[in-house]
Design an enzyme around this catalytic site. Structure first.
Site: not given
Length: 233
Positions: A53-55
């Site tokens: 997942l993106d940060r």
């Protein structure tokens, strides 16, 4: 402590906090903490990322306890047998209420080759707030459910921006003026994208598995402020 949503000998599912990088990479720059390291200390033993997942994104993240399980999960993702549902708050009211965004995207390098990318969205709720911005005296926002059919880099973020309804808090693909409005008026400092539910087959038993991640306080407070409910979804 990382919130654990599911745990057995083969698989761990966690609720990733917004703003926490998953692992070391050039994309996360000067991050000091990484989810994979924190989880390794918390549960002990080997842990292997099954996806990412993106940060800035929160929600369900799958972690394998062995490389074999990670490979089996990878095959499910590659075969598009894993179903993911996200919640997002976007600028404007997307029309039509439900649609498929079919728009090829590059990988992490914008100059790379574009590959097929498809995201279904459904508009769940809308709000109009009496705050002037630019030439408009009021601002419109919507809560949407997004279901990616492919797994491209920042796919949902790029697709919502492509149809001119960027996700609030998205610094790369969103609108800075609306992001600042949410910080100033609503005290919301995170990107409003959450991986709410993931459906898959257990990598060992093959049994169907549905894992849900609750919203954090900031996201929940915003829904309450706008009178939005996700009960029953």
């Amino acid at each position: 402590m990382i919130e654990i949503l599911h745990q057995d000998d083969a698989l761990i599912a966690v609720n990733k906090p917004a703003g926490l990088a998953v692992h070391r990479s050039k994309m996360v720059g000067n991050a000091e903490e990484f989810l994979i390291d924190l989880l390794r200390e918390q549960v002990g033993g080997n842990v292997y990322l099954a996806h990412r997942l993106d940060r800035a994104t929160s929600g369900v993240l799958l972690i394998a306890r062995s490389s074999e399980v990670a490979s089996a999960l990878g095959e499910q993702f590659m075969g598009r047998d894993v179903h993911k549902q996200y919640l997002a708050v976007v600028r404007g009211w997307p029309e039509p209420v439900e649609a498929l965004i079919d728009y090829p995207l590059p990988g992490s390098r914008e100059t790379g080759p574009r590959r097929e990318a498809r995201t279904r969205y459904r508009r769940l709720a809308t709000v109009e707030v009496p705050i002037a911005l630019g030439r408009y005296p009021q601002q419109r926002y919507a809560l949407v459910e997004a279901e990616p059919e492919t797994g491209r880099f920042r796919q949902i973020r790029k697709h919502m921006a492509h149809i001119h309804h960027p996700i609030i808090g998205d610094c790369q693909h969103g609108r800075g003026d609306h992001n600042r409005l949410y910080k100033q008026y609503f005290g919301c400092h995170r990107m409003l994208l959450h991986a709410r539910r993931i459906t898959l087959r257990h990598p060992v038993s093959g049994a169907p598995l549905v894992i849900e991640a609750p919203l954090d306080e900031a996201f929940s407070a915003l829904l309450a402020r706008f009178g939005w409910s996700i009960d029953g979804l």
